[in-house]
Design a protein around this motif. Structure first.
Motif, PDB file in Angstrom:
ATOM      1  N   ALA A 101       0.824  -1.209   0.000  1.00 45.57           N
ATOM      2  CA  ALA A 101       0.000   0.000   0.000  1.00 45.57           C
ATOM      3  C   ALA A 101       0.860   1.262   0.000  1.00 45.57           C
ATOM      4  CB  ALA A 101      -0.915  -0.006   1.222  1.00 45.57           C
ATOM      5  N   ARG A 102       2.077   1.139   0.518  1.00 47.70           N
ATOM      6  CA  ARG A 102       2.990   2.287   0.591  1.00 47.70           C
ATOM      7  C   ARG A 102       3.884   2.405  -0.646  1.00 47.70           C
ATOM      8  NH1 ARG A 102       3.064   6.116   5.096  1.00 47.70           N
ATOM      9  NH2 ARG A 102       1.578   5.220   6.576  1.00 47.70           N
ATOM     10  N   GLY A 103       3.669   1.526  -1.632  1.00 46.72           N
ATOM     11  CA  GLY A 103       4.372   1.699  -2.894  1.00 46.72           C
ATOM     12  C   GLY A 103       5.514   0.746  -3.169  1.00 46.72           C
ATOM     13  N   LEU A 104       5.669  -0.330  -2.374  1.00 48.23           N
ATOM     14  CA  LEU A 104       6.698  -1.321  -2.690  1.00 48.23           C
ATOM     15  C   LEU A 104       6.172  -2.199  -3.820  1.00 48.23           C
ATOM     16  CD1 LEU A 104       9.497  -2.401  -1.889  1.00 48.23           C
ATOM     17  CD2 LEU A 104       8.347  -4.017  -0.359  1.00 48.23           C
ATOM     18  N   THR A 105       6.879  -2.198  -4.935  1.00 50.47           N
ATOM     19  CA  THR A 105       6.379  -2.851  -6.145  1.00 50.47           C
ATOM     20  C   THR A 105       7.244  -4.049  -6.540  1.00 50.47           C
ATOM     21  OG1 THR A 105       7.675  -1.333  -7.510  1.00 50.47           O
ATOM     22  CG2 THR A 105       5.400  -0.703  -7.025  1.00 50.47           C
ATOM     23  N   PRO A 106       6.698  -4.982  -7.327  1.00 48.95           N
ATOM     24  CA  PRO A 106       7.486  -6.129  -7.793  1.00 48.95           C
ATOM     25  C   PRO A 106       8.753  -5.688  -8.520  1.00 48.95           C
ATOM     26  CG  PRO A 106       5.163  -6.477  -8.253  1.00 48.95           C
ATOM     27  CD  PRO A 106       5.287  -5.060  -7.777  1.00 48.95           C
ATOM     28  N   GLY A 107       9.845  -6.383  -8.251  1.00 48.37           N
ATOM     29  CA  GLY A 107      11.104  -6.089  -8.924  1.00 48.37           C
ATOM     30  C   GLY A 107      11.904  -4.953  -8.337  1.00 48.37           C
ATOM     31  N   SER A 108      11.398  -4.340  -7.258  1.00 50.60           N
ATOM     32  CA  SER A 108      12.129  -3.231  -6.645  1.00 50.60           C
ATOM     33  C   SER A 108      12.826  -3.711  -5.378  1.00 50.60           C
ATOM     34  CB  SER A 108      11.182  -2.072  -6.309  1.00 50.60           C
ATOM     35  OG  SER A 108      10.212  -2.469  -5.362  1.00 50.60           O
ATOM     36  N   ALA A 109      13.802  -2.916  -4.924  1.00 51.34           N
ATOM     37  CA  ALA A 109      14.566  -3.273  -3.727  1.00 51.34           C
ATOM     38  C   ALA A 109      13.971  -2.606  -2.496  1.00 51.34           C
ATOM     39  CB  ALA A 109      16.021  -2.849  -3.895  1.00 51.34           C
ATOM     40  N   LEU A 110      14.179  -3.249  -1.350  1.00 55.80           N
ATOM     41  CA  LEU A 110      13.817  -2.692  -0.048  1.00 55.80           C
ATOM     42  C   LEU A 110      15.111  -2.583   0.754  1.00 55.80           C
ATOM     43  CD1 LEU A 110      11.664  -1.996   2.233  1.00 55.80           C
ATOM     44  CD2 LEU A 110      11.858  -4.404   2.870  1.00 55.80           C
ATOM     45  N   THR A 111      15.577  -1.363   0.987  1.00 54.07           N
ATOM     46  CA  THR A 111      16.804  -1.168   1.767  1.00 54.07           C
ATOM     47  C   THR A 111      16.525  -1.472   3.234  1.00 54.07           C
ATOM     48  OG1 THR A 111      17.585   0.536   0.238  1.00 54.07           O
ATOM     49  CG2 THR A 111      18.570   0.505   2.435  1.00 54.07           C
ATOM     50  N   ILE A 112      17.417  -2.227   3.862  1.00 53.04           N
ATOM     51  CA  ILE A 112      17.272  -2.574   5.280  1.00 53.04           C
ATOM     52  C   ILE A 112      18.603  -2.327   5.974  1.00 53.04           C
ATOM     53  CG2 ILE A 112      16.864  -4.440   6.930  1.00 53.04           C
ATOM     54  CD1 ILE A 112      14.928  -5.665   4.980  1.00 53.04           C
ATOM     55  N   ILE A 113      18.570  -1.529   7.039  1.00 58.13           N
ATOM     56  CA  ILE A 113      19.782  -1.245   7.808  1.00 58.13           C
ATOM     57  C   ILE A 113      19.484  -1.419   9.297  1.00 58.13           C
ATOM     58  CG2 ILE A 113      21.690   0.341   8.196  1.00 58.13           C
ATOM     59  CD1 ILE A 113      20.855   1.946   5.864  1.00 58.13           C
ATOM     60  N   GLY A 114      20.297  -2.228   9.951  1.00 57.82           N
ATOM     61  CA  GLY A 114      20.140  -2.412  11.384  1.00 57.82           C
ATOM     62  C   GLY A 114      20.738  -3.719  11.844  1.00 57.82           C
ATOM     63  N   ASP A 115      20.745  -3.909  13.152  1.00 61.51           N
ATOM     64  CA  ASP A 115      21.197  -5.165  13.721  1.00 61.51           C
ATOM     65  C   ASP A 115      20.085  -6.202  13.609  1.00 61.51           C
ATOM     66  OD1 ASP A 115      23.816  -4.476  14.470  1.00 61.51           O
ATOM     67  OD2 ASP A 115      23.095  -3.437  16.262  1.00 61.51           O
ATOM     68  N   ASN A 116      20.364  -7.399  14.067  1.00 66.26           N
ATOM     69  CA  ASN A 116      19.402  -8.495  13.974  1.00 66.26           C
ATOM     70  C   ASN A 116      18.182  -8.203  14.852  1.00 66.26           C
ATOM     71  OD1 ASN A 116      22.378  -9.328  14.281  1.00 66.26           O
ATOM     72  ND2 ASN A 116      21.555 -10.810  12.838  1.00 66.26           N
ATOM     73  N   ARG A 117      17.039  -8.072  14.224  1.00 63.58           N
ATOM     74  CA  ARG A 117      15.775  -7.864  14.919  1.00 63.58           C
ATOM     75  C   ARG A 117      14.712  -8.670  14.187  1.00 63.58           C
ATOM     76  NH1 ARG A 117      18.340  -6.024  18.431  1.00 63.58           N
ATOM     77  NH2 ARG A 117      17.297  -7.834  19.307  1.00 63.58           N
TER      78      ARG A 117
END
Length: 650
Positions: A71-87
């Motif tokens: 719903a927030r615009g994450l679309t097929p074939g796109s990347a999701l940046t993730i930064i952080g420690d193990n959670r």
């Protein structure tokens, strides 16, 4: 805990391999929720208390995050940046991205802005996840530089209440929005579970970038799922493992060995409270499978040695009595020998009085399978832990192979090999000595890099860039990087990394760079291990004030010279190190001298320390080096250091 979506019956179909096993990580999650719904999936230590979620609860939360992301615009074939420690929620976000046929692209928590810009050039990520305020600030900096991400999702809200920047949203809000979508559309859960296929990218990782911009390495669902299943067939994973999630989320070892294996093997994934409590939390978890880099095993050994020095006289006496015998007995076993009756009895007594308590102290009492990889582990460290009753083994792989290429198995452990190919893996050495790999876990190309892909993968064979050989027993020996094969002035071929790894077998050497290409002899720049050498100095009543001060002590130069002499005995006459200098500091990723995975950036080192290298070859006894430093304010300055150059005894 959010209320479960009991109005949504769990789907009973999902993408499968020909043998019926899940063909995607999302399918594995759905399988686990359906067949093992009440089994603990994730366990996180929070505020000192272990909090659990079962597989059904995890599936429902992941689906809610996926619906919210979409719903927030994450679309097929796109990347999701993730930064952080193990959670837990960072892992859930990875799976949620897969549910909408997008893919996570995790970055190291300490990544600087310029490297983050390079790491986010693939997949045009408009949505990003930051663990806490520190990472949100970094993502806001990134947005100011390149215009994205437009949406930043955070997990830990501390310090973020006053932020009014557009697009910053909590996981709680994303989950609430997703649950509303799922409640309105009863078929959405099944749709999300079935969207991803085996050929879709499940994660985008990056190479270390030792020679340029990091390459994007897309692992597909089929690579990870089939790779884990093949490794399990070879005995390296088992069902219902207890895993310990503490490795960097941007490293292939965490994604494959923690999340991938956790899902495929229906494991319980245990997450420490924070990095500072890892050792304490490890003891409470006591995992059945444990993976650590060589440096972590070295640090663990140092911790034991320091602990024993500070223990009671009786405990020290028992340790000194039994451990040397245990190490020699393990050396005998690895050479094919059988313990005598007397040795077996002493070993049993030693286990009751020394080894078992130490395994419990480390939290490795249940570690039936313990592994190390990424670089060579020192012989002394390797033998110590095996003598302790921890069946430590070497494995070999690259990000391009899901790190699943070869590994040692019990009964076939050697000190200087990395084992035999796993099930489903073909391995050969070409005419140049390069290791080639073909298997279901090998990627089919780099991200948006057809030229690089064509060079690396030919007829399905991955050209690893590593030099190696296969011994008479079929075990792989890794020598180093093919690109690092150089010649001395007399024409002798060698691989600096191979010699460097031998030097780092010593607990006193943390990093080292060996020089000699086109020269008449080999020299080295050494970075001492501050903890190990500091402990040694205290034992020998040598006072010091700092790393720089300790590194230049004459006694420390003699100590490191002894390491050089030992390694030189294993080297041909023309490939022995003749002179070295102990650097005033360790090589630093922030200075570009090593990568985040601690691989040398040789070109940077040779440029930065060019005056020092010249001094090593000019016969000087000491040299003045102007060291560039960066203050916390961001300003740069120069500190002048006088460094001693030492000769290695013949």
């Amino acid at each position: 805990m959010n209320a479960p979506l009991r109005s949504h019956p769990l789907p009973t179909t999902w993408p499968k391999h020909a043998d019926g096993e899940p063909a995607t990580l999302v399918a594995a999650l759905a399988r686990n929720a359906a067949d093992h719904s009440d089994r603990v999936a994730f366990r996180e230590r929070k505020y000192g208390v272990w909090q659990e979620q079962n597989w059904r609860e995890v599936l429902e939360e992941v689906a809610a995050i996926a619906a919210g992301f979409e719903a927030r615009g994450l679309t097929p074939g796109s990347a999701l940046t993730i930064i952080g420690d193990n959670r837990p929620r960072l892992y859930y976000a990875m799976l949620a991205a897969n549910m909408v046929r997008a893919f996570p692209s995790p970055a190291y928590p300490d990544i600087p802005l310029d490297e983050l810009i390079a790491a986010t050039r693939h997949g045009a990520p408009t949505v990003a996840v930051g663990e806490d305020q520190e990472q949100v600030d970094k993502l806001l900096e990134l947005r100011a530089k390149i215009g994205r991400p437009t949406t930043i999702v955070y997990d830990d809200k501390r310090g973020l209440d006053s932020y009014d920047d557009a697009g910053i949203v909590s996981f709680d809000q994303i989950i609430a929005e997703g649950r509303e979508r799922l409640a309105r559309d009863p078929g959405l859960m099944a749709e999300l579970i079935g969207k991803a296929g085996p050929d879709d990218v499940t994660v985008l990782l990056h190479s270390s970038g030792t020679t340029g911009l990091p390459k994007g390495i897309p692992l597909r669902h089929k690579n990870v799922t089939r790779g884990v299943l093949n490794a399990a067939q070879s005995g390296y994973f088992r069902k219902n493992e207890e895993l310990f999630a503490y490795l960097p989320t941007a490293w292939v070892g965490d994604f494959v060995f923690t999340l991938g294996a956790g899902l495929m093997m229906v494991a319980t994934i245990n997450i420490p409270e924070r990095q500072e409590t890892v050792m304490h939390d490890l003891r409470e978890v006591s995992p059945t499978f444990y993976l650590a880099a060589p440096r972590a095993w070295d640090q663990m050994l140092t911790r034991i040695q320091v602990g024993m020095k500070n223990s009671t006289p009786l405990k020290r006496w028992l340790f000194d009595l039994f451990m040397p015998r245990a190490v020699e007995l393990e050396r005998k076993r690895l050479a094919g020998g059988t313990p005598t009756l007397a040795e077996a009895i002493i070993d049993r007594i030693g286990d009751l009085m020394v080894y078992a308590p130490l395994r419990d102290y480390l939290g490795l009492t249940r570690a039936e399978r313990a592994f190390t990889g990424g670089e060579a582990l020192g012989e002394d460290t390797f033998l110590f832990f095996r003598a302790l009753g921890i069946k430590l083994k070497q494995f070999y792989g690259q990000t391009e192979t899901c790190a699943l290429t070869a590994a040692q198995s019990e009964g076939h452990v050697k000190l200087h090999t990395v084992g035999r190919p796993m099930a489903g893996v073909e391995l050969k050495i070409d005419d140049s000595g390069e290791i080639l790999v073909r298997s279901p876990s090998v990627i089919d190309g780099y991200f948006d890099d057809p030229e690089g892909s064509a060079k690396a993968i030919i007829d399905g064979w991955l050209h690893t860039g590593d030099a190696g050989l296969i011994d008479a027993d079929g075990d792989l020996v890794v020598l180093g990087r093919v690109s690092e094969v150089v010649r001395t002035a007399s024409g002798e071929r060698y691989i600096p990394n191979f010699i460097e790894n031998r030097l780092k077998f010593s607990a006193y050497v943390r990093n080292v760079a060996v020089m000699g290409a086109g020269r008449d002899q080999l020299t080295a720049i050494v970075c001492i291990d501050f903890d190990a050498v500091g402990h040694w100095a205290e034992e020998h009543r040598i006072s010091y004030t700092s790393y720089a001060d300790l590194s230049q002590k004459p006694e420390v130069a003699t100590l490191i010279a002894g390491v050089m002499v030992h390694v030189n005995k294993l080297q041909p006459e023309g490939l022995r190190i003749r002179r070295f200098v102990n650097l005033h500091k360790d090589f630093d990723a922030d200075d570009g001298e090593i990568t985040r995975t601690r691989k040398l950036r040789r070109n940077t080192i040779e440029t930065t320390y060019a005056p020092l290298i010249s001094a090593l070859y000019s016969g000087e006894r000491e040299t003045v080096f102007d060291a560039a430093i960066t203050y916390e304010s961001g300003e740069r300055g120069i500190i002048r250091r006088t460094l001693t150059i030492s000769e290695v005894p013949l």
